[in-house]
Design a protein around this motif. Structure first.
Motif, PDB file in Angstrom:
ATOM      1  N   PHE A   1       0.833  -1.196   0.000  1.00 41.18           N
ATOM      2  CA  PHE A   1       0.000   0.000   0.000  1.00 41.18           C
ATOM      3  C   PHE A   1       0.868   1.245   0.000  1.00 41.18           C
ATOM      4  CE2 PHE A   1      -3.998  -2.018   0.549  1.00 41.18           C
ATOM      5  CZ  PHE A   1      -3.837  -3.061   1.452  1.00 41.18           C
ATOM      6  N   CYS A   2       0.497   2.180  -0.829  1.00 41.08           N
ATOM      7  CA  CYS A   2       1.071   3.517  -0.818  1.00 41.08           C
ATOM      8  C   CYS A   2       0.121   4.414  -0.019  1.00 41.08           C
ATOM      9  CB  CYS A   2       1.194   3.986  -2.260  1.00 41.08           C
ATOM     10  SG  CYS A   2       1.683   5.700  -2.466  1.00 41.08           S
ATOM     11  N   ALA A   3       0.660   5.402   0.670  1.00 45.16           N
ATOM     12  CA  ALA A   3      -0.177   6.328   1.422  1.00 45.16           C
ATOM     13  C   ALA A   3       0.450   7.712   1.383  1.00 45.16           C
ATOM     14  CB  ALA A   3      -0.349   5.855   2.868  1.00 45.16           C
ATOM     15  N   SER A   4      -0.366   8.724   1.626  1.00 49.82           N
ATOM     16  CA  SER A   4       0.164  10.083   1.697  1.00 49.82           C
ATOM     17  C   SER A   4      -0.619  10.868   2.743  1.00 49.82           C
ATOM     18  CB  SER A   4       0.109  10.773   0.331  1.00 49.82           C
ATOM     19  OG  SER A   4      -1.213  10.930  -0.134  1.00 49.82           O
ATOM     20  N   ILE A   5       0.014  11.905   3.234  1.00 47.79           N
ATOM     21  CA  ILE A   5      -0.593  12.782   4.247  1.00 47.79           C
ATOM     22  C   ILE A   5      -0.677  14.192   3.692  1.00 47.79           C
ATOM     23  CG2 ILE A   5      -0.123  13.990   6.420  1.00 47.79           C
ATOM     24  CD1 ILE A   5       0.778  11.557   7.666  1.00 47.79           C
ATOM     25  N   GLY A   6      -1.817  14.818   3.988  1.00 46.86           N
ATOM     26  CA  GLY A   6      -1.961  16.215   3.618  1.00 46.86           C
ATOM     27  C   GLY A   6      -1.659  17.118   4.794  1.00 46.86           C
ATOM     28  N   THR A   7      -2.401  18.179   4.889  1.00 49.21           N
ATOM     29  CA  THR A   7      -2.109  19.191   5.907  1.00 49.21           C
ATOM     30  C   THR A   7      -3.151  19.220   7.021  1.00 49.21           C
ATOM     31  OG1 THR A   7      -3.258  20.804   4.537  1.00 49.21           O
ATOM     32  CG2 THR A   7      -0.872  20.684   4.293  1.00 49.21           C
ATOM     33  N   SER A   8      -4.087  18.260   7.037  1.00 50.38           N
ATOM     34  CA  SER A   8      -5.092  18.283   8.112  1.00 50.38           C
ATOM     35  C   SER A   8      -4.426  17.950   9.435  1.00 50.38           C
ATOM     36  CB  SER A   8      -6.209  17.278   7.820  1.00 50.38           C
ATOM     37  OG  SER A   8      -5.904  16.018   8.390  1.00 50.38           O
ATOM     38  N   GLY A   9      -4.922  18.508  10.494  1.00 50.60           N
ATOM     39  CA  GLY A   9      -4.359  18.264  11.817  1.00 50.60           C
ATOM     40  C   GLY A   9      -4.559  16.861  12.318  1.00 50.60           C
ATOM     41  N   ASN A  10      -5.320  16.056  11.608  1.00 45.54           N
ATOM     42  CA  ASN A  10      -5.556  14.668  12.005  1.00 45.54           C
ATOM     43  C   ASN A  10      -4.454  13.721  11.554  1.00 45.54           C
ATOM     44  OD1 ASN A  10      -7.953  14.779  13.458  1.00 45.54           O
ATOM     45  ND2 ASN A  10      -9.188  14.835  11.594  1.00 45.54           N
ATOM     46  N   TYR A  11      -3.471  14.215  10.825  1.00 45.42           N
ATOM     47  CA  TYR A  11      -2.425  13.346  10.273  1.00 45.42           C
ATOM     48  C   TYR A  11      -3.045  12.162   9.530  1.00 45.42           C
ATOM     49  CZ  TYR A  11       0.577  15.843  13.591  1.00 45.42           C
ATOM     50  OH  TYR A  11       1.245  16.800  14.301  1.00 45.42           O
ATOM     51  N   GLU A  12      -4.166  12.402   8.914  1.00 42.89           N
ATOM     52  CA  GLU A  12      -4.886  11.332   8.225  1.00 42.89           C
ATOM     53  C   GLU A  12      -4.065  10.825   7.058  1.00 42.89           C
ATOM     54  OE1 GLU A  12      -8.687  12.631   6.942  1.00 42.89           O
ATOM     55  OE2 GLU A  12      -8.999  10.946   5.561  1.00 42.89           O
ATOM     56  N   GLN A  13      -3.809   9.523   7.054  1.00 45.15           N
ATOM     57  CA  GLN A  13      -3.090   8.935   5.925  1.00 45.15           C
ATOM     58  C   GLN A  13      -4.114   8.392   4.931  1.00 45.15           C
ATOM     59  OE1 GLN A  13       0.378   6.538   6.519  1.00 45.15           O
ATOM     60  NE2 GLN A  13       1.174   7.840   8.159  1.00 45.15           N
ATOM     61  N   TYR A  14      -3.967   8.816   3.690  1.00 45.79           N
ATOM     62  CA  TYR A  14      -4.823   8.339   2.611  1.00 45.79           C
ATOM     63  C   TYR A  14      -4.102   7.176   1.935  1.00 45.79           C
ATOM     64  CZ  TYR A  14      -7.565  12.633   2.994  1.00 45.79           C
ATOM     65  OH  TYR A  14      -8.367  13.645   3.441  1.00 45.79           O
ATOM     66  N   PHE A  15      -4.728   6.017   1.978  1.00 48.91           N
ATOM     67  CA  PHE A  15      -4.128   4.819   1.405  1.00 48.91           C
ATOM     68  C   PHE A  15      -4.659   4.567   0.000  1.00 48.91           C
ATOM     69  CE2 PHE A  15      -1.712   2.590   4.720  1.00 48.91           C
ATOM     70  CZ  PHE A  15      -2.027   3.376   5.817  1.00 48.91           C
ATOM     71  N   GLY A  16      -3.781   4.035  -0.841  1.00 47.96           N
ATOM     72  CA  GLY A  16      -4.208   3.573  -2.149  1.00 47.96           C
ATOM     73  C   GLY A  16      -4.845   2.199  -2.039  1.00 47.96           C
ATOM     74  N   PRO A  17      -5.339   1.692  -3.175  1.00 48.50           N
ATOM     75  CA  PRO A  17      -6.026   0.397  -3.177  1.00 48.50           C
ATOM     76  C   PRO A  17      -5.075  -0.793  -3.057  1.00 48.50           C
ATOM     77  CG  PRO A  17      -5.910   1.259  -5.383  1.00 48.50           C
ATOM     78  CD  PRO A  17      -5.367   2.331  -4.492  1.00 48.50           C
ATOM     79  N   GLY A  18      -3.786  -0.545  -3.220  1.00 46.94           N
ATOM     80  CA  GLY A  18      -2.808  -1.614  -3.053  1.00 46.94           C
ATOM     81  C   GLY A  18      -2.414  -2.301  -4.346  1.00 46.94           C
ATOM     82  N   THR A  19      -1.218  -2.878  -4.338  1.00 47.59           N
ATOM     83  CA  THR A  19      -0.757  -3.778  -5.401  1.00 47.59           C
ATOM     84  C   THR A  19      -0.484  -5.118  -4.754  1.00 47.59           C
ATOM     85  OG1 THR A  19       0.274  -2.076  -6.780  1.00 47.59           O
ATOM     86  CG2 THR A  19       1.117  -4.329  -7.002  1.00 47.59           C
ATOM     87  N   ARG A  20      -1.133  -6.140  -5.294  1.00 48.71           N
ATOM     88  CA  ARG A  20      -0.868  -7.489  -4.784  1.00 48.71           C
ATOM     89  C   ARG A  20       0.325  -8.048  -5.539  1.00 48.71           C
ATOM     90  NH1 ARG A  20      -2.890 -10.751  -1.560  1.00 48.71           N
ATOM     91  NH2 ARG A  20      -4.853  -9.627  -1.334  1.00 48.71           N
ATOM     92  N   LEU A  21       1.419  -8.298  -4.827  1.00 49.78           N
ATOM     93  CA  LEU A  21       2.628  -8.854  -5.432  1.00 49.78           C
ATOM     94  C   LEU A  21       2.710 -10.336  -5.095  1.00 49.78           C
ATOM     95  CD1 LEU A  21       5.361  -8.494  -6.905  1.00 49.78           C
ATOM     96  CD2 LEU A  21       6.378  -8.050  -4.652  1.00 49.78           C
ATOM     97  N   THR A  22       2.818 -11.139  -6.125  1.00 46.43           N
ATOM     98  CA  THR A  22       2.966 -12.579  -5.954  1.00 46.43           C
ATOM     99  C   THR A  22       4.302 -12.986  -6.550  1.00 46.43           C
ATOM    100  OG1 THR A  22       0.577 -12.911  -6.136  1.00 46.43           O
ATOM    101  CG2 THR A  22       1.987 -14.845  -6.445  1.00 46.43           C
ATOM    102  N   VAL A  23       5.171 -13.541  -5.706  1.00 46.64           N
ATOM    103  CA  VAL A  23       6.481 -13.999  -6.165  1.00 46.64           C
ATOM    104  C   VAL A  23       6.461 -15.519  -6.224  1.00 46.64           C
ATOM    105  CG1 VAL A  23       8.971 -13.969  -5.755  1.00 46.64           C
ATOM    106  CG2 VAL A  23       7.567 -12.008  -5.060  1.00 46.64           C
ATOM    107  N   THR A  24       6.768 -16.061  -7.396  1.00 44.70           N
ATOM    108  CA  THR A  24       6.706 -17.522  -7.572  1.00 44.70           C
ATOM    109  C   THR A  24       8.101 -18.129  -7.729  1.00 44.70           C
ATOM    110  OG1 THR A  24       6.521 -17.318  -9.959  1.00 44.70           O
ATOM    111  CG2 THR A  24       4.467 -17.345  -8.703  1.00 44.70           C
TER     112      THR A  24
END
Lengths: 114, 113
Positions: free
Chosen positions: A91-114
């Motif tokens: 998951f990637c995430a980023s924070i803006g400038t809200s005082g809640n330090y809210e992290q916005y997460f992306g939908p994710g990349t499922r990595l499968t190593v075989t």
């Protein structure tokens, strides 16, 4: 509403291969993160990135991992030589400038190593 | 090192009841605790932040409490609905370490109609 996007949604690779996971954080955000979640386990911090450099990294983030913000919009995670145990949701995430330090997460990349 | 611990067993409740989820931490109190919701195969979604000096925080049907004596945060959902079924994650935020999050293992909530 702005959102974090990630590509690809699913990546299958062979052990020893290099992979690059891509993220586009929300445009006016300043802090960027990568987390991973192995199936059935907790979300684990990998690395934080601010002002074009790594600000914190975990023990998981060893020399096989690197991050980059090549063009002011994309944020990438590279794994140089993948191992079976790298299989996880990233998951990637980023924070803006809200005082809640809210992290916005992306939908994710499922990595499968075989 | 500090640990964030949540009850790994699923919590099953009836629609309309209040769900209460527990987050315990070890050692020193975190300055900030956050709660996130995670649906299967999706990224966490922020719900609430509570600061060390706050006893309680509310947002609509959600309430979070912080008890530094018990080293515990409680997360309540009142008038629960089947749509509230998800995994709820507690996380310590380290504002002096790039705002990184240390997550608990999460508690799965199932609300039955």
């Amino acid at each position: 509403e702005p959102e974090v996007t990630q590509t690809p949604s699913h990546q299958v690779t062979q052990m020893g291969q290099e992979v690059i996971l891509r993220c586009v954080p929300i445009s006016n955000h300043l802090y960027f993160y990568w987390y991973r979640q192995i199936l059935g386990q907790k979300v684990e911090f990998l690395v934080s990135f601010y002002n074009n450099e790594i600000s914190e990294k975990s023990e998981i983030f060893d020399d096989q991992f690197s991050v980059e913000r090549p063009d002011g919009s994309n944020f990438t995670l590279k794994i140089r030589s993948t191992k079976l145990e790298d299989s996880a949701m990233y998951f990637c995430a980023s924070i803006g400038t809200s005082g809640n330090y809210e992290q916005y997460f992306g939908p994710g990349t499922r990595l499968t190593v075989t | 090192s500090q640990k964030i611990e949540q009850n790994s067993e699923a919590l099953n409740i009836q629609e309309g009841k209040t769900a209460t989820l527990t987050c315990n931490y070890t050692n020193y109190s975190p300055a900030y605790l956050q709660w996130y919701r995670q649906d299967p195969g999706r990224g966490p979604v922020f719900l609430l932040l509570i600061r060390e000096n706050e006893k309680e925080k509310r947002k609509e049907r959600l309430k979070v409490t912080f008890d530094t004596t018990l080293k515990q945060s409680l997360f309540h959902i009142t008038a629960s609905q089947p749509a509230d079924s998800a995994t709820y994650l507690c996380a310590r935020l380290q504002s002096n370490a790039g705002n990184m999050l240390t997550f608990g293992g999460g508690t799965r909530l199932m609300v039955k109609p």
